[in-house]
Design an enzyme around this catalytic site. Structure first.
Site, short mmCIF file in Angstrom:
data_model
loop_
_atom_site.label_atom_id
_atom_site.label_comp_id
_atom_site.label_asym_id
_atom_site.label_seq_id
_atom_site.Cartn_x
_atom_site.Cartn_y
_atom_site.Cartn_z
N LYS A 18 0.86 -1.18 0.00
CA LYS A 18 0.00 0.00 0.00
C LYS A 18 0.90 1.24 0.00
O LYS A 18 1.76 1.39 0.86
CB LYS A 18 -0.90 0.04 1.24
N PRO A 104 8.96 -4.78 4.56
CA PRO A 104 9.59 -4.46 5.84
C PRO A 104 8.56 -4.04 6.88
O PRO A 104 7.43 -3.67 6.56
CB PRO A 104 10.53 -3.29 5.48
N ILE A 105 8.99 -4.11 8.15
CA ILE A 105 8.11 -3.86 9.29
C ILE A 105 8.11 -2.37 9.64
O ILE A 105 9.15 -1.71 9.56
CB ILE A 105 8.59 -4.68 10.51
N GLY A 108 5.44 2.07 6.75
CA GLY A 108 4.54 3.01 6.10
C GLY A 108 3.93 2.51 4.81
O GLY A 108 3.39 3.31 4.04
N GLY A 110 1.88 -0.44 4.77
CA GLY A 110 0.71 -1.27 5.05
C GLY A 110 0.95 -2.73 5.34
O GLY A 110 0.02 -3.54 5.25
N GLY A 111 2.17 -3.12 5.72
CA GLY A 111 2.50 -4.53 5.87
C GLY A 111 1.52 -5.33 6.71
O GLY A 111 0.92 -6.31 6.25
N GLY A 112 1.34 -4.95 7.97
CA GLY A 112 0.46 -5.70 8.85
C GLY A 112 -0.99 -5.63 8.42
O GLY A 112 -1.74 -6.63 8.49
N SER A 113 -1.42 -4.47 7.94
CA SER A 113 -2.81 -4.28 7.55
C SER A 113 -3.14 -5.07 6.29
O SER A 113 -4.21 -5.68 6.18
CB SER A 113 -3.10 -2.80 7.32
N ASP A 146 -6.19 1.11 8.60
CA ASP A 146 -5.72 0.84 7.25
C ASP A 146 -6.31 -0.43 6.65
O ASP A 146 -6.20 -0.66 5.44
CB ASP A 146 -4.19 0.71 7.23
#
Length: 299
Positions: A18, A104-105, A108, A110-113, A146
């Protein structure tokens, strides 16, 4: 846009990156949530989620960023599983979830979302719950602001105008695919920390996006926008400005930081220019996250 494939009983989804092309903070609600106006695009690069029936619940992770992923219920993927299971416990049998972590963690993008959104849609299919998109959006908002926009990316991937805290989604009807280079030097920035460092919360609104026929028109519009989280992010990661300068020097038509950072992105007029810049920056910074993606256009 989601990529769904069946291999026996396994269902897989792409969890697309994202990219916040523009991010204006225009106010703050009484409950502490910030009012936002954003232009968001989704790329053909991202994490991958696969779900398979199992004798007991299991969660495994692979990929470059796997060592940084919590394997307990702090993970949004497992929160998504449990939230969906609560809708119909008798039908939600044990499942093995595998996450291939390429993003990457705290970056910014949207990785987890996006992982949570992919898990919700994959499990909804595996468990044959047939929950409508609107219900998934309501559940997603419980997981994070998000997640609803990332659920949209599982539907068709079109770029979005996003308002409110992230729940007001308007697909952009005329918006081309973009050639984008993403870079991150390994800096992790927690979103709550960035918002806490934000001094001004009543910034001017976005100019309403028009119909865009070309990448040049998109970039001309984006030059009139901002990322209001850049300055607070820069106080914690002063090198961000030099990253933007490096992207500009590589021939980019527009550069900015995505979301709360610290990933920066560059839009190029041609794929060839993007690939040339990628090679140049990778040679200069072999230990950075440097990837290219093409975003999904409105069609």
């Amino acid at each position: 846009m989601s990529v769904s494939a069946r291999d026996g009983a396994t269902i897989s989804r792409l969890a697309p990156v994202k990219i916040n092309l523009a991010l204006h903070v225009t106010g703050q609600r009484a409950n502490g949530y910030h009012e936002l106006e954003m232009i968001v695009a989704f790329g053909d690069f991202g994490d991958h989620i696969s779900v398979t029936p199992a004798l007991h619940d299991d969660f495994t992770v692979s990929g470059y960023y796997a060592p940084f992923i919590p394997l307990n219920n702090d993970n949004l993927v497992l929160k998504a599983r449990d939230l969906l299971r609560a809708q119909n416990p008798s039908r939600c049998l044990p499942v093995h979830i595998h996450l291939e972590k390429k993003l990457p963690i705290a970056a910014g993008i949207g990785g987890g979302s996006t992982d949570a959104a992919a898990a919700l849609t994959a499990l909804n299919e595996l468990w044959q719950l047939n929950l409508p998109y609107e219900t998934l959006l309501e559940l997603g908002l419980q997981l994070g602001a998000d997640v609803p926009m990332c659920l949209h990316s599982q539907q068709n991937g079109a770029p979005l105008l996003v308002r409110g805290i992230g729940e007001d989604l308007s697909p952009l009807v005329e918006f081309p695919a973009l050639h984008i280079l993403l870079i991150n030097d390994g800096t992790a920035l927690a979103t709550p920390t960035i918002f806490k460092a934000l001094h001004k919360r009543d910034n001017p609104s976005l100019i309403a996006p028009d119909a865009f026929q070309s990448i040049d028109e998109v970039c001309a519009y984006l030059h009139k926008t901002r990322n209001d989280l850049f300055k607070p992010a820069e106080t914690l990661a002063p090198q961000l400005q030099s990253h933007l300068h490096e992207l500009t020097a590589s021939g980019a038509d527009f550069v900015q930081m995505s979301g709360s950072g610290a990933t920066c992105f560059a839009i190029f007029s041609t794929r060839e220019n993007m690939l040339q810049a990628k090679q140049q920056i990778r040679q200069a910074h072999p230990d950075w996250f440097v990837v290219t993606t093409q975003t999904y256009g409105s069609h």
